[in-house]
Write a protein that holds these residues in place. Structure first.
Motif, PDB file in Angstrom:
ATOM      1  N   GLU A   1      57.436  19.359 -11.359  1.00 17.85           N
ATOM      2  CA  GLU A   1      56.474  19.298 -10.262  1.00 17.85           C
ATOM      3  C   GLU A   1      56.279  20.675  -9.619  1.00 17.85           C
ATOM      4  OE1 GLU A   1      58.081  16.147  -7.878  1.00 17.85           O
ATOM      5  OE2 GLU A   1      56.903  14.626  -8.947  1.00 17.85           O
TER       6      GLU A   1
ATOM      7  N   VAL B   1      54.040  22.597 -11.990  1.00 11.35           N
ATOM      8  CA  VAL B   1      52.648  22.156 -11.814  1.00 11.35           C
ATOM      9  C   VAL B   1      52.076  22.758 -10.540  1.00 11.35           C
ATOM     10  CG1 VAL B   1      51.208  20.141 -11.308  1.00 11.35           C
ATOM     11  CG2 VAL B   1      52.845  20.049 -13.186  1.00 11.35           C
TER      12      VAL B   1
ATOM     13  N   ALA C   1      46.576  21.381 -14.917  1.00 14.74           N
ATOM     14  CA  ALA C   1      47.923  21.152 -14.387  1.00 14.74           C
ATOM     15  C   ALA C   1      48.046  19.730 -13.850  1.00 14.74           C
ATOM     16  CB  ALA C   1      48.234  22.157 -13.279  1.00 14.74           C
TER      17      ALA C   1
ATOM     18  N   TRP D   1      50.557  16.536 -14.888  1.00 19.33           N
ATOM     19  CA  TRP D   1      51.308  15.756 -13.912  1.00 19.33           C
ATOM     20  C   TRP D   1      50.957  14.271 -14.005  1.00 19.33           C
ATOM     21  CZ3 TRP D   1      49.535  12.854  -9.712  1.00 19.33           C
ATOM     22  CH2 TRP D   1      50.527  12.363  -8.856  1.00 19.33           C
TER      23      TRP D   1
ATOM     24  N   TRP E   1      46.698  15.895  -4.969  1.00 20.80           N
ATOM     25  CA  TRP E   1      47.974  15.937  -5.681  1.00 20.80           C
ATOM     26  C   TRP E   1      49.146  15.829  -4.711  1.00 20.80           C
ATOM     27  CZ3 TRP E   1      51.457  20.318  -5.869  1.00 20.80           C
ATOM     28  CH2 TRP E   1      52.549  20.129  -6.723  1.00 20.80           C
TER      29      TRP E   1
END
Length: 160
Positions: free
Chosen positions: A6, A9, A34, A38, A153
């Motif tokens: 994470e 990303v 990216a 994820w 995100w």
């Protein structure tokens, strides 16, 4: 997804934000790539919803930035070919004058192109300012779409 992935990303998304702002790389596409990684690694409805929101935000910003910039350039009577000349001059001078060459070449290329077209320095400078304003607007609009994608995100991280 593990915390380390994470973070990776997130760092790639940061690169996308910086690259998109500086217009060196297509920031929105980097962020979406990216985010897709994820989404696939995380799985589930929340992750895919976040991805869809990000795609819509980046796509909408891509469309809006061309419409707004095009309208701005049309009002100022600056043809698209002038911006292309400025971009080519900027790329060439980027390698001749490190760091500032891109900006100097872009502005100088637009000014010289408009000067040769209009034969008046004041009109050429006015057109150059309009082209720079349109370019700044496209950067801000792309940044807004990218920030919405990254924000989605972050919400996805919190929810999952």
């Amino acid at each position: 997804m593990s915390g380390i992935l994470e973070v990776v990303v997130g760092l790639v998304m940061l690169v996308g934000l910086v690259g998109g702002t500086t217009q060196i790389i297509p920031g929105g596409l980097v962020i979406l790539a990216a985010l897709l990684v994820w989404t696939i690694m995380t799985g589930g409805a929340v992750a895919w919803t976040v991805f869809v929101v990000a795609v819509v935000a980046v796509a909408a910003s891509a469309v809006v930035k061309y419409l707004v910039a095009g309208r701005h350039m049309t009002r100022a009577q600056v043809p698209g070919s002038t911006v292309v000349v400025g971009a080519v001059a900027g790329i060439v001078l980027f390698f001749v004058i490190p760091v500032v060459g891109l900006f100097v070449g872009f502005v100088g290329g637009i000014f010289l192109c408009e000067l040769s077209r209009r034969r008046d320095a004041a009109l050429a400078w006015s057109a150059t300012k309009a082209a720079l304003t349109a370019t700044a607007l496209t950067v801000l609009i792309e940044l807004a779409g990218s920030l919405v994608a990254v924000g989605a995100w972050v919400v996805g991280l919190i929810v999952t």
